[in-house]
Design a protein around this motif. Structure first.
Motif, PDB file in Angstrom:
ATOM      1  N   ASN A 227       4.778  -3.144  -4.319  1.00 55.75           N
ATOM      2  CA  ASN A 227       5.504  -4.037  -3.834  1.00 55.75           C
ATOM      3  C   ASN A 227       6.296  -3.280  -2.683  1.00 55.75           C
ATOM      4  OD1 ASN A 227       5.761  -6.245  -5.288  1.00 55.75           O
ATOM      5  ND2 ASN A 227       6.488  -5.748  -7.363  1.00 55.75           N
TER       6      ASN A 227
ATOM      7  N   VAL B  52      11.682  -8.266  -3.878  1.00 58.35           N
ATOM      8  CA  VAL B  52      10.661  -8.736  -3.536  1.00 58.35           C
ATOM      9  C   VAL B  52      10.817 -10.414  -3.166  1.00 58.35           C
ATOM     10  CG1 VAL B  52       8.408  -9.405  -2.837  1.00 58.35           C
ATOM     11  CG2 VAL B  52       8.549  -7.563  -4.107  1.00 58.35           C
TER      12      VAL B  52
ATOM     13  N   THR C  48       5.920  -4.591   0.968  1.00 63.06           N
ATOM     14  CA  THR C  48       6.466  -5.733   1.375  1.00 63.06           C
ATOM     15  C   THR C  48       7.498  -5.210   2.335  1.00 63.06           C
ATOM     16  OG1 THR C  48       6.306  -6.848  -0.594  1.00 63.06           O
ATOM     17  CG2 THR C  48       8.285  -7.497   0.594  1.00 63.06           C
TER      18      THR C  48
END
Length: 318
Positions: A259, A137, A262
């Protein structure tokens, strides 16, 4: 049966990442018609009202008698109240890119807190996998030219605290899954969120003399669509599934899936907003996916104990 429940939990974890990833698009759309706190008010109003219907019809059974209600209120104070309040005010003093970078550290914070309060253990390979997903990320944001401006320390501090709010929710929700069903936890969370955000919005509008414009955003079709998605799909459904997930798998394993949102957000931006996808997006996405897979597959396999032998109880389904 237990194995099927765990597989369903992983399916829900991926589904949540997809839903949350697309929620950024709808959040941007909604903010074109209303202020952040008003958006939160309508968001939780929709989710709470929709869930109240099957509760009132007896389709969903709730029973809070003799259960640790105080801990459930503490859970709601962390998420949604603490998380969204810190996020809203943090973004007033920092950029959304800084928020994305800092939120990526949520799995690391969750791993630490879960090890302290739930005695969850992670292997070295799992720890490296969690950090790999975080790196993925951060890599994407840094390659886009984003960075953290230390002059925005107030905003940065508030946004970093959202990691602790969500981590605290994940840890406490896993603990409470022995006492409450996913529906019972979710209904309390949504109800408290609705009442608190509504109160804050009404006080603000009253003080500013703008009560007449409070309901104005509801005349916009795009706003209603956005709030339906954010309230019913992104809040109600993900709350139910998250509380189910935390009754089946460790908090540290669940948090790393955040995550993945994302990747979904990038894909959504490319598909619907015409945003460019580059090689570094692909590389960062591979890091994230590898981190999620590693966290959940590289741990030591241990049998979960039954409640009678001191282990954790599984949670009943909705």
């Amino acid at each position: 049966m237990k194995q099927k429940s765990i597989k369903l939990a992983y399916l829900f974890a991926v589904l949540n990442a997809v839903i949350i990833g697309f929620s950024f698009l709808f959040a941007k759309l909604s903010l074109g018609s209303a202020q952040p706190l008003d958006t939160l008010t309508f968001r939780f109003a929709f989710s709470f009202i929709i869930m109240t219907i099957p509760v009132a019809l007896g389709m969903i059974k709730l029973n809070y008698r003799g259960k640790p209600i105080f801990k459930a209120f503490l859970l709601a104070a962390m998420y949604p109240l603490g998380f969204f309040t810190l996020q809203a005010f943090g973004l007033l003093h920092a950029s959304s890119a800084e928020g994305g970078i800092l939120y990526a550290f949520t799995p690391v914070v969750t791993m630490i807190i879960a090890s302290i309060f739930l005695k969850e253990t992670t292997t070295l390979l799992q720890k490296l996998s969690i950090f790999l997903s975080v790196f993925g990320v951060v890599f994407i944001f840094l390659m886009k030219g984003s960075s953290i401006d230390l002059s925005n320390m107030l905003g940065i501090s508030l946004l970093f605290l959202t990691c602790f709010a969500f981590a605290g929710y994940s840890v406490l929700a896993r603990s409470l899954s022995k006492h409450f069903s996913p529906a019972e936890i979710t209904y309390l969370m949504l109800g408290i969120g609705f009442v608190v955000f509504l109160t804050i919005s009404l006080v603000q509008h009253t003080a500013a003399g703008t009560m007449g414009s409070f309901l104005t955003p509801l005349s916009s079709g795009s706003f209603l669509l956005s709030i339906f998605y954010l309230g019913v799909i992104s809040s109600l459904i993900t709350s139910l599934t998250s509380n189910y997930i935390l009754g089946q798998i460790e908090a540290s394993k669940m948090s790393v899936f955040t995550n993945l949102s994302t990747i979904v957000s990038m894909a959504g931006g490319a598909l619907f907003l015409g945003e460019e996808l580059t090689v570094y997006h692909v590389i960062g996405s591979l890091f994230i996916i590898a981190g999620v897979v590693g966290t959940n597959l590289l741990g030591s396999k241990r049998k979960r104990l039954s409640p009678s032998s001191g282990g954790e109880a599984t949670v009943s389904r909705v």
